[in-house]
Design a protein around this motif. Structure first.
Motif, PDB file in Angstrom:
ATOM      1  N   SER A 261      32.650  34.917  33.219  1.00 57.18           N
ATOM      2  CA  SER A 261      32.745  35.934  34.269  1.00 57.18           C
ATOM      3  C   SER A 261      32.116  37.214  33.740  1.00 57.18           C
ATOM      4  N   PRO A 262      31.161  37.772  34.503  1.00 60.47           N
ATOM      5  CA  PRO A 262      30.554  37.234  35.719  1.00 60.47           C
ATOM      6  C   PRO A 262      29.724  35.990  35.421  1.00 60.47           C
ATOM      7  N   ASN A 263      29.319  35.298  36.471  1.00 57.22           N
ATOM      8  CA  ASN A 263      28.616  34.026  36.293  1.00 57.22           C
ATOM      9  C   ASN A 263      27.106  34.182  36.407  1.00 57.22           C
ATOM     10  N   GLY A 264      26.621  35.413  36.292  1.00 57.90           N
ATOM     11  CA  GLY A 264      25.188  35.676  36.295  1.00 57.90           C
ATOM     12  C   GLY A 264      24.964  37.090  35.804  1.00 57.90           C
ATOM     13  N   ALA A 265      23.751  37.362  35.375  1.00 54.48           N
ATOM     14  CA  ALA A 265      23.491  38.696  34.827  1.00 54.48           C
ATOM     15  C   ALA A 265      22.067  39.129  35.144  1.00 54.48           C
ATOM     16  N   THR A 266      21.943  40.272  35.776  1.00 53.94           N
ATOM     17  CA  THR A 266      20.643  40.928  35.964  1.00 53.94           C
ATOM     18  C   THR A 266      20.750  42.290  35.313  1.00 53.94           C
ATOM     19  N   LEU A 267      19.935  42.512  34.296  1.00 51.60           N
ATOM     20  CA  LEU A 267      20.013  43.726  33.497  1.00 51.60           C
ATOM     21  C   LEU A 267      18.708  44.501  33.573  1.00 51.60           C
ATOM     22  N   LEU A 268      18.803  45.774  33.332  1.00 54.50           N
ATOM     23  CA  LEU A 268      17.637  46.604  33.102  1.00 54.50           C
ATOM     24  C   LEU A 268      17.463  46.770  31.601  1.00 54.50           C
ATOM     25  N   VAL A 269      16.243  47.030  31.187  1.00 54.38           N
ATOM     26  CA  VAL A 269      16.019  47.306  29.772  1.00 54.38           C
ATOM     27  C   VAL A 269      16.903  48.489  29.358  1.00 54.38           C
TER      28      VAL A 269
ATOM     29  N   THR B 221      27.132  28.118  30.602  1.00 63.00           N
ATOM     30  CA  THR B 221      25.861  28.841  30.548  1.00 63.00           C
ATOM     31  C   THR B 221      25.671  29.689  31.803  1.00 63.00           C
ATOM     32  N   LEU B 222      24.802  30.653  31.656  1.00 62.12           N
ATOM     33  CA  LEU B 222      24.335  31.427  32.804  1.00 62.12           C
ATOM     34  C   LEU B 222      22.941  31.942  32.476  1.00 62.12           C
ATOM     35  N   THR B 223      22.253  32.367  33.509  1.00 59.14           N
ATOM     36  CA  THR B 223      20.906  32.896  33.340  1.00 59.14           C
ATOM     37  C   THR B 223      20.943  34.413  33.408  1.00 59.14           C
ATOM     38  N   ALA B 224      20.284  35.031  32.430  1.00 56.74           N
ATOM     39  CA  ALA B 224      20.181  36.486  32.405  1.00 56.74           C
ATOM     40  C   ALA B 224      18.729  36.882  32.641  1.00 56.74           C
ATOM     41  N   VAL B 225      18.538  37.852  33.524  1.00 59.67           N
ATOM     42  CA  VAL B 225      17.205  38.367  33.829  1.00 59.67           C
ATOM     43  C   VAL B 225      17.183  39.838  33.448  1.00 59.67           C
ATOM     44  N   VAL B 226      16.123  40.241  32.755  1.00 56.67           N
ATOM     45  CA  VAL B 226      15.983  41.637  32.342  1.00 56.67           C
ATOM     46  C   VAL B 226      14.770  42.230  33.044  1.00 56.67           C
ATOM     47  N   MET B 227      14.986  43.362  33.690  1.00 59.95           N
ATOM     48  CA  MET B 227      13.930  44.024  34.444  1.00 59.95           C
ATOM     49  C   MET B 227      13.546  45.342  33.766  1.00 59.95           C
ATOM     50  N   PRO B 228      12.297  45.767  33.920  1.00 59.15           N
ATOM     51  CA  PRO B 228      11.876  47.031  33.286  1.00 59.15           C
ATOM     52  C   PRO B 228      12.540  48.231  33.944  1.00 59.15           C
ATOM     53  N   SER B 229      12.689  49.297  33.168  1.00 51.43           N
ATOM     54  CA  SER B 229      13.270  50.524  33.693  1.00 51.43           C
ATOM     55  C   SER B 229      12.904  51.661  32.764  1.00 51.43           C
ATOM     56  N   ASP B 230      12.793  52.854  33.327  1.00 50.94           N
ATOM     57  CA  ASP B 230      12.591  54.042  32.503  1.00 50.94           C
ATOM     58  C   ASP B 230      13.251  55.216  33.211  1.00 50.94           C
ATOM     59  N   GLU B 231      13.152  56.392  32.602  1.00 52.73           N
ATOM     60  CA  GLU B 231      13.846  57.560  33.138  1.00 52.73           C
ATOM     61  C   GLU B 231      13.324  57.973  34.509  1.00 52.73           C
TER      62      GLU B 231
ATOM     63  N   GLY C 102      41.269  34.874  41.988  1.00 55.24           N
ATOM     64  CA  GLY C 102      40.324  35.133  43.072  1.00 55.24           C
ATOM     65  C   GLY C 102      39.777  36.541  43.091  1.00 55.24           C
ATOM     66  N   SER C 103      40.280  37.417  42.197  1.00 52.26           N
ATOM     67  CA  SER C 103      39.719  38.763  42.155  1.00 52.26           C
ATOM     68  C   SER C 103      38.305  38.706  41.589  1.00 52.26           C
ATOM     69  N   TRP C 104      37.592  39.811  41.699  1.00 51.37           N
ATOM     70  CA  TRP C 104      36.202  39.819  41.233  1.00 51.37           C
ATOM     71  C   TRP C 104      36.086  39.553  39.735  1.00 51.37           C
ATOM     72  N   LEU C 105      37.194  39.738  39.006  1.00 52.69           N
ATOM     73  CA  LEU C 105      37.157  39.508  37.571  1.00 52.69           C
ATOM     74  C   LEU C 105      37.548  38.088  37.194  1.00 52.69           C
ATOM     75  N   ASN C 106      38.065  37.318  38.148  1.00 51.61           N
ATOM     76  CA  ASN C 106      38.614  36.003  37.812  1.00 51.61           C
ATOM     77  C   ASN C 106      37.906  34.851  38.488  1.00 51.61           C
ATOM     78  N   ALA C 107      37.131  35.097  39.507  1.00 53.07           N
ATOM     79  CA  ALA C 107      36.514  33.981  40.217  1.00 53.07           C
ATOM     80  C   ALA C 107      35.028  34.260  40.422  1.00 53.07           C
ATOM     81  N   PRO C 108      34.200  33.304  40.129  1.00 50.34           N
ATOM     82  CA  PRO C 108      32.772  33.508  40.347  1.00 50.34           C
ATOM     83  C   PRO C 108      32.358  33.379  41.797  1.00 50.34           C
ATOM     84  N   THR C 109      33.256  32.950  42.644  1.00 41.41           N
ATOM     85  CA  THR C 109      32.944  32.833  44.071  1.00 41.41           C
ATOM     86  C   THR C 109      33.966  33.620  44.865  1.00 41.41           C
TER      87      THR C 109
END
Length: 822
Positions: free
Chosen positions: A47-55, A115-125, A208-215
């Motif tokens: 948890s969470p069951n996916g990750a989208t990150l910025l640099v 497992t889960l998939t993590a995606v990293v996207m570019p970012s700057d100030e 079932g809260s956002w911290l306990n359930a991926p759905t």
């Protein structure tokens, strides 16, 4: 998602309506993360069951391990990996975005993995913020109102359901305002959106809260009917707390128990007693609430991946008073956690009062006093790198950067401290209550909160309890808010009180002329209610001689009786600072040629203490205030004059008067408090309008008339006192009730007129024929005459007075230079 053996047991637990735990919570806690239970692990859930990150962004994954019976295992050591390497690093479940790309994150414990998939996207100030991206998408019609709300919640809680095209940096604040908005609007959302976002309406420990359930948990049908359920496995609370709270932590995050213990001790020994000593009410018990976490105590949940620092959640449908529970983001240092806990506990205290109106309608005062509580409890709570900044100071610039906003404004976009850029102006308004406490004691703050039980207007409530009301206190606060020299060196300053280094945002003006003859700059003629504007003006050019400030708020103050103040702080050449109130002066001047008025630095503060009970509002000045300056001398002129007379009956020769003259302001006009008797409502102006002469002249007479020669000298003479005057008009916007003075002031700026004469009797030598007998009596007469009354000469662009005037048979010429008092 792996199938969890023993799911039937979990399902049975979810159907219970009591708040008893699935599994014991009273057994001794094992040491989490040691690995003693690894052999028992049947399945892992992330948890969470996916990750989208910025640099540069981070996210913490929680791995929940269960055995064959579905029981949560606590003594589990999880190993983490990211493949391929390069885009993401992972350590103890904490992901860090390193470079654009992607990776598969694997958690292993015993024979189980997830497992889960993590995606990293570019970012700057320069990247737009999440709020900007989502607002733009909404305005373009790409997302509707409900989606805008949902995506704001997803962004604030790192929910992987946020569409990747809307991923952007989140400007966090302290309170999770997106979740607060969701709770307010939940009942009006469509059923599908309620099903999607319902997990955020549950307590963090609820299954079932956002911290306990991926759905999503679709069983939540209404914010008023949360369908109570037992707390989920994986959560514990301190069973023998020191404080009157129940602090919840996650067993699969080893550091959270230590945080819970630290926080419990801080609340018991510092936060709670220091706030209660003020006479504040304790937070309401939730004993009568159907979902109360298993006890009437105030529940505090340590959570992860919440962009903001915390949130106090009200239970039930009563908008004026309610029991609460608290969320705190745990991914922070201990001092920051203490600060956030104090802020949220103050919110819980506020909710214990039966307000006259809905709690949220009181807006700004809730967060202002909650941040004030941090300073009251912890006079010094150092956070950040090397623990060099006090916790509440990170919110000071939310207010300092926008002094033109009303006290009650909740506008965002003015905070610059990393981690709280999404906070509102009201979070920095704690400075006002800190000022009140330091000046009048903390009882006035408590009285303001208590007054909300009988007032629907927070501003009216505060006005009624502060000594003298806003009209007296607000301009005093405005001056103190200038937390720079000279205020910061005084005992009553935010620097002295709390070591605050921030200074209020202000306009900077270099008032030097730099060779130009004159210049003028406008100031604002609009002031929000309970707001201020600041201007810092510097002088260094000695050629900037005459300075005039026009108070465009003069009629507002003296006729309309608006509670506006125009305050000034200025430094003279000796480095001494002067405090002055310019409110009831229409014009204020400086003669920088005079040593006593040689302003080096000037701070002008425009302060509006007016307010409307409902908040907001503004005042407009009757005219535009401005600062004008020129190179016209205002203390002394020094130079030479010449009077050349050639009589019409003279056959030859001339009468010549050469003068070395100084023209200086009259005695007494140099005083700092000088108010011209003929120019009302002015300070230090008009003093250079009249200059008296001193010096000497040389009389040289040698002419022939009627066959006789008349001569004298050349002979020097002192100028007699009262032998003339120079009238100067550096600025022509001044007015006077005296007709003669008004007539002179009506001439153009930089105009002057001068006349010098001497009545000394001299004896001319007479020579020539038998009829040329002497001696002959004469007087020097007119020495200087600059005009005949119509067109006046003006000071040249260089600052010099020079010219020539022909009057019948006499030619007058002069060259006069402005002087600075040594």
């Amino acid at each position: 998602m792996p199938v969890v053996p023993g799911a039937s047991r979990l399902a049975l637990c979810l159907l219970l309506t009591s708040v008893l735990a699935c599994g014991s919570t009273t057994e001794p806690d094992p040491t989490p993360g040691g690995g003693g239970d690894n052999a028992k692990v049947a399945a892992l859930t992330l948890s969470p069951n996916g990750a989208t990150l910025l640099v540069g962004e981070s996210l913490t994954l929680a791995a929940l391990a269960v055995d064959d019976a579905g029981e949560v295992l606590e003594d589990v050591r999880v190993e983490w990996s990211a493949v391929p390497a390069g885009a993401v690093t992972v350590k103890d479940g904490r992901l860090e975005g390193v470079a654009p790309g992607g990776a598969v994150i694997t958690a292993r414990a015993g024979s189980a993995s997830a497992t889960l998939t993590a995606v990293v996207m570019p970012s700057d100030e320069s990247s737009p913020s999440s709020a900007e991206v989502l607002t733009a998408a909404h305005e373009a019609g790409l997302i509707n109102d409900e989606e805008l709300l949902a995506y704001r919640v997803y962004a604030a809680f790192s929910d992987p359901r946020l569409p990747i095209q809307y991923k952007a940096p989140v400007e966090a604040g302290l309170d999770a305002t997106s979740l607060e908005e969701l709770r307010q609007r939940f009942n009006s959302l469509s059923k599908p959106m309620q099903a999607t976002l319902g997990m955020y309406m549950l307590r963090p420990a609820d299954p079932g809260s956002w911290l306990n359930a991926p759905t999503p948990d679709a069983r939540l049908s209404s914010s008023e009917d949360p369908r109570c359920r037992p707390f989920s496995g994986g959560w514990r609370y301190l069973t023998e707390p020191l404080s009157k709270t129940r602090i919840w932590y996650r067993v699969n995050l080893p550091g959270q128990k230590a945080q819970a213990l630290m926080l419990d001790e801080a609340i018991a020994k510092e936060i709670w007693p220091r706030l209660m000593a003020l006479g504040l009410k304790e937070p309401l018990t939730d004993e009568s609430s159907p979902c109360n976490g298993g006890s009437p105590q105030l529940d505090i949940y340590l959570v992860l991946n919440m962009a903001d620092g915390g949130l106090t959640v009200a239970e039930g449908s009563d908008l004026t008073q309610a029991p609460t529970y608290i969320l705190l983001e745990s991914d922070t240092d201990d001092p920051s956690l203490k600060g956030a806990a104090t802020h949220e506990l103050m919110h819980a205290i506020q909710r214990s009062y039966k307000m006259k109106g809905p709690q949220l309608d009181y807006g700004w005062i809730r967060d202002a006093t909650a941040n004030w509580a941090i300073d009251h409890v912890y006079r010094t709570l150092l956070v950040g790198p090397n623990q060099r900044r006090q916790y509440e100071h990170q919110f000071a610039d939310c207010f300092m950067n926008a002094p033109a906003l009303s006290l009650d404004s909740q506008a965002t976009g003015h905070c610059t401290s990393i981690g709280v850029r999404g906070a509102g102006h009201d979070y920095g308004a704690y400075l006002f209550f800190q000022y009140l406490e330091r000046k009048y004691g903390p009882a006035v703050v408590v009285a303001a909160l208590t007054k909300l039980t009988t007032e629907t207007s927070s501003l009216t409530a505060v006005d009624s309890v502060i000594p003298g009301g806003f009209e007296k206190v607000w301009p005093e606060f405005a001056k103190t808010l200038w937390n720079a020299t000279p205020i910061k060196t005084r005992s009553e300053s935010f620097k002295s009180w709390d070591n605050l280094d921030d200074n209020v945002k202000h306009g900077e003006l270099n008032a030097d002329l730099s060779g130009w003859p004159e210049s003028s700059d406008n100031m604002h003629d609009e002031l929000g209610n309970l707001s201020n504007r600041y201007y810092r003006i510097t002088f260094s050019d000695p050629g900037t001689r005459s300075v005039l400030f026009y108070n465009g708020w003069f009629k507002n103050i003296t006729e309309a009786k608006d509670p506006v103040k125009v305050l000034a702080l200025w430094k003279d050449e000796a480095g001494e600072w002067h405090d002055e109130d310019w409110s009831e002066y229409e014009y204020v001047g400086f003669c920088r040629d005079m040593k006593s008025q040689r302003a080096q630095e000037l701070v002008v503060i425009l302060s509006n203490a007016n307010f409307e009970p409902e908040g907001g509002g503004r005042l407009n000045g009757e005219a535009m205030p401005y600062l004008k300056r020129n190179n016209v001398g205002c203390w002394r002129f020094k130079g030479t004059t010449r009077s050349l007379l050639k009589g019409t009956t003279w056959s030859s020769g001339q009468k010549l008067i050469d003068t070395n003259v100084e023209l200086q302001v009259l005695d007494g006009f140099e005083a700092l408090d000088f108010e011209h008797p003929l120019i009302p409502h002015t300070k230090r102006v008009g003093g250079s309008m009249l200059l008296q002469p001193a010096g000497d002249f040389t009389l040289d007479v040698d002419y022939v008339s009627g066959g006789c020669r008349y001569s004298h000298g050349p002979t020097p003479y002192p100028l007699l006192p009262g032998g003339g005057i120079l009238m100067l008009n550096p600025f022509n916007e001044l007015t006077s009730p005296d007709p003669d003075t008004e007539d002179w002031l009506s001439h153009p700026s930089r105009s002057y007129t001068a006349a010098l004469a001497d009545p000394t009797l001299v004896h001319l030598n007479v020579s020539g024929g038998p009829d040329c007998r002497g001696p002959e009596l004469d007087i020097p007469g007119n020495i200087l005459f600059t005009d005949a009354g119509a067109a006046k000469p003006v000071v040249l662009s260089t600052g010099e007075m020079s010219g020539q005037y022909v009057d019948s048979d006499t030619t007058y010429s002069w060259i006069l230079q402005p002087q600075r008092q040594p």
